[in-house]
Scaffold this motif. Structure first.
Motif, PDB file in Angstrom:
ATOM      1  N   ARG A 364       0.833  -1.213   0.000  1.00 16.18           N
ATOM      2  CA  ARG A 364       0.000   0.000   0.000  1.00 16.18           C
ATOM      3  C   ARG A 364       0.861   1.254   0.000  1.00 16.18           C
ATOM      4  O   ARG A 364       0.544   2.237  -0.673  1.00 16.18           O
ATOM      5  N   THR A 365       1.946   1.215   0.759  1.00 12.20           N
ATOM      6  CA  THR A 365       2.846   2.364   0.768  1.00 12.20           C
ATOM      7  C   THR A 365       3.545   2.498  -0.574  1.00 12.20           C
ATOM      8  O   THR A 365       3.698   3.609  -1.096  1.00 12.20           O
ATOM      9  N   LEU A 366       3.981   1.383  -1.151  1.00 10.45           N
ATOM     10  CA  LEU A 366       4.624   1.419  -2.469  1.00 10.45           C
ATOM     11  C   LEU A 366       3.674   2.015  -3.504  1.00 10.45           C
ATOM     12  O   LEU A 366       4.085   2.822  -4.359  1.00 10.45           O
ATOM     13  N   GLU A 367       2.391   1.626  -3.427  1.00  6.99           N
ATOM     14  CA  GLU A 367       1.392   2.161  -4.359  1.00  6.99           C
ATOM     15  C   GLU A 367       1.196   3.661  -4.152  1.00  6.99           C
ATOM     16  O   GLU A 367       1.067   4.422  -5.118  1.00  6.99           O
ATOM     17  N   ALA A 368       1.170   4.087  -2.892  1.00  7.75           N
ATOM     18  CA  ALA A 368       1.020   5.518  -2.605  1.00  7.75           C
ATOM     19  C   ALA A 368       2.200   6.304  -3.151  1.00  7.75           C
ATOM     20  O   ALA A 368       2.030   7.407  -3.692  1.00  7.75           O
ATOM     21  N   HIS A 369       3.402   5.736  -3.037  1.00  4.55           N
ATOM     22  CA  HIS A 369       4.585   6.393  -3.594  1.00  4.55           C
ATOM     23  C   HIS A 369       4.507   6.442  -5.125  1.00  4.55           C
ATOM     24  O   HIS A 369       4.799   7.480  -5.740  1.00  4.55           O
ATOM     25  N   ARG A 370       4.115   5.305  -5.728  1.00  2.23           N
ATOM     26  CA  ARG A 370       4.025   5.258  -7.193  1.00  2.23           C
ATOM     27  C   ARG A 370       3.022   6.275  -7.714  1.00  2.23           C
ATOM     28  O   ARG A 370       3.236   6.893  -8.765  1.00  2.23           O
ATOM     29  N   ALA A 371       1.927   6.458  -6.978  1.00  2.00           N
ATOM     30  CA  ALA A 371       0.911   7.429  -7.394  1.00  2.00           C
ATOM     31  C   ALA A 371       1.470   8.849  -7.394  1.00  2.00           C
ATOM     32  O   ALA A 371       0.949   9.727  -8.097  1.00  2.00           O
ATOM     33  N   LYS A 372       2.520   9.064  -6.615  1.00  2.00           N
ATOM     34  CA  LYS A 372       3.157  10.381  -6.547  1.00  2.00           C
ATOM     35  C   LYS A 372       4.437  10.436  -7.383  1.00  2.00           C
ATOM     36  O   LYS A 372       5.237  11.372  -7.263  1.00  2.00           O
ATOM     37  N   GLY A 373       4.638   9.410  -8.205  1.00  2.00           N
ATOM     38  CA  GLY A 373       5.763   9.419  -9.130  1.00  2.00           C
ATOM     39  C   GLY A 373       7.076   8.932  -8.557  1.00  2.00           C
ATOM     40  O   GLY A 373       8.141   9.220  -9.114  1.00  2.00           O
TER      41      GLY A 373
END
Length: 434
Positions: A364-373
């Motif tokens: 979930r954290t990795l996805e949140a980071h990916r969403a922010k580039g």
């Protein structure tokens, strides 16, 4: 008059409820995590209408001084964000509460936390904190500069190092180091007296933990801090650590890093953001900070593979503790329990600042980071590599001072490294056993 009396009664009831509300004061140091914990506080207050949470944020540089003063004056916050190097002293001085009775009373399932994190905060049947996130270390790279130098992301992700010649790590650092005339450090014309871009910068002396500074190099070279947590015998005199320190201290002399005395007041983070250094090692808690402040393309890559054949990173975590002087311990426990719960840690994961301590939330954290580039998978790569726990012992503050003094002497080239670390280790072991 008959209509006024019910309204008056209602108002009196509301005021009575306000008067009975309990405030829990919560201290923390990281501004990037504030939004997540404000959301947790709001959610907690909705579920617990008789309790309000007041968050007090103080920067890391002042946090511990302010906290120490508040313990002495009896004004300490009810709940504190705690650190492994600090809590043993707080526990020894009876400044924080044993949480075990609360944990057992509420049947808290502590197996939900990532392996090792919960155990770090316990000793002799007592427990002084509930984990809230984990962290590892990786390297941030200025990719705009790397591409100009012809260094690929694949090369950066596949670095190795050794204390003799630095391995491919040093070769890449040399390619990324530039003097005022545009020569890199592989060129015979390279002028190490006039460097405009350093290839690599160590964050600082590192103290007894060396978390982002030297521990990952040293452990991947075969070093270990202790045989087990709370062991009163440190190994800071290990030749493998001395080898590592000598190698890192040699980089400024080659022009590959800024001299310690020049970098210390600036800080490696500021140097990286200012475009003065190409690679810095940092913890996963810096992902958001670098994303928000670095005005160039950058990437996070795993730490180099060391002589033992693997990468290594400290696997650390922060926890929350209750002050012994709190007058609202029951309410403080409810807040600590919530901070360590799935409900709050899901909020933390969604903000993409740190990796929550509860197992299964990394993605979930990795996805949140990916969403922010941002691709932060390097930290997860390090979590699956060789990980080691932070050193922990009694009188950690004094031990840290002794080790820090020896390390600073090595960084500035004052004294024999092996002798410095041998004497520092002997003194550290004496302090722990007092």
């Amino acid at each position: 008059m008959t209509m006024i009396r019910p309204v008056a009664a209602l108002l009196a009831s509301v005021l009575a409820g306000v008067a009975c509300a309990v405030e829990v004061r919560y201290s923390m140091w990281d501004t990037t995590q504030l939004p997540a914990y404000r959301q947790c506080a709001a959610d907690f207050e909705k579920a617990n209408p008789g309790i309000t949470i007041r968050i007090v944020q103080t920067g890391w540089a002042d946090y511990w001084t302010v906290l120490a003063t508040s313990f002495v004056s009896g004004t300490a916050p009810d709940v504190i964000t705690d650190h492994l190097m600090k809590y043993p002293e707080f526990a020894k001085n009876n400044q924080i509460v044993d949480l075990m009775p609360y944990i057992r009373g509420d049947n808290i399932d502590t197996s939900v936390y990532a392996p090792g994190l919960y155990e770090l905060w316990g000793r002799d049947g007592r427990q002084y904190g509930l984990p809230k996130h984990w962290d590892t270390v990786a390297m941030a790279v200025n990719m705009d500069h790397a591409r100009k130098a012809g260094v690929t992301l694949a090369e950066l992700q596949d670095m190795n190092w050794n204390p003799r010649d630095g391995g491919s790590f040093e070769t890449i650092v040399r390619r990324l180091t530039l003097d005022a005339k545009g020569n890199n450090a592989l060129s015979p014309q390279f002028d190490k007296r006039h460097v405009v871009m350093y290839g690599y910068q160590n964050p600082g002396h590192g103290g007894m933990m060396g978390q982002t500074d030297w521990s990952h190099f040293a452990v991947s070279n075969g070093f270990r801090f202790q045989d087990r947590p709370w062991d009163p015998n440190f190994h800071y005199d290990d030749p493998k650590l001395v080898q590592t320190l000598v190698y890192l201290a040699s980089l400024p002399g080659k022009g590959l890093s800024a001299p310690y005395e020049h970098a210390k007041p600036l800080g490696s983070k500021a140097m990286f953001i200012a475009g003065k250094v190409a690679i810095v090692p940092e913890g996963s808690w810096m992902v958001t900070n670098f994303r928000d402040h670095a005005r160039f393309a950058h990437a996070w890559v795993p730490l180099p593979v060391g002589p033992i054949g693997t990468r290594a990173s400290m696997f650390n975590g922060i926890a929350d503790s209750i002050s012994s002087g709190s007058r609202v311990k029951e309410e403080a426990w409810k807040w600590v329990k919530y901070l360590g719960s799935t409900a709050c840690q899901e909020v933390v994961a969604s903000h993409g600042v740190v990796f929550p301590a509860i197992k299964g939330m990394t993605e979930r954290t990795l996805e949140a980071h990916r969403a922010k580039g941002v691709d932060s998978s390097a930290f997860f790569t390090m979590a699956r590599a060789k990980t080691f726990l932070a050193p922990i012992a009694d009188n950690g503050g004094e031990v840290d001072h002794v080790i820090s003094t020896a390390l600073e002497a090595i960084w500035i080239g004052s004294g024999d490294p092996a002798s410095l670390m041998r004497h520092a280790n002997a003194r550290a072991n004496e302090i722990v056993k007092r």
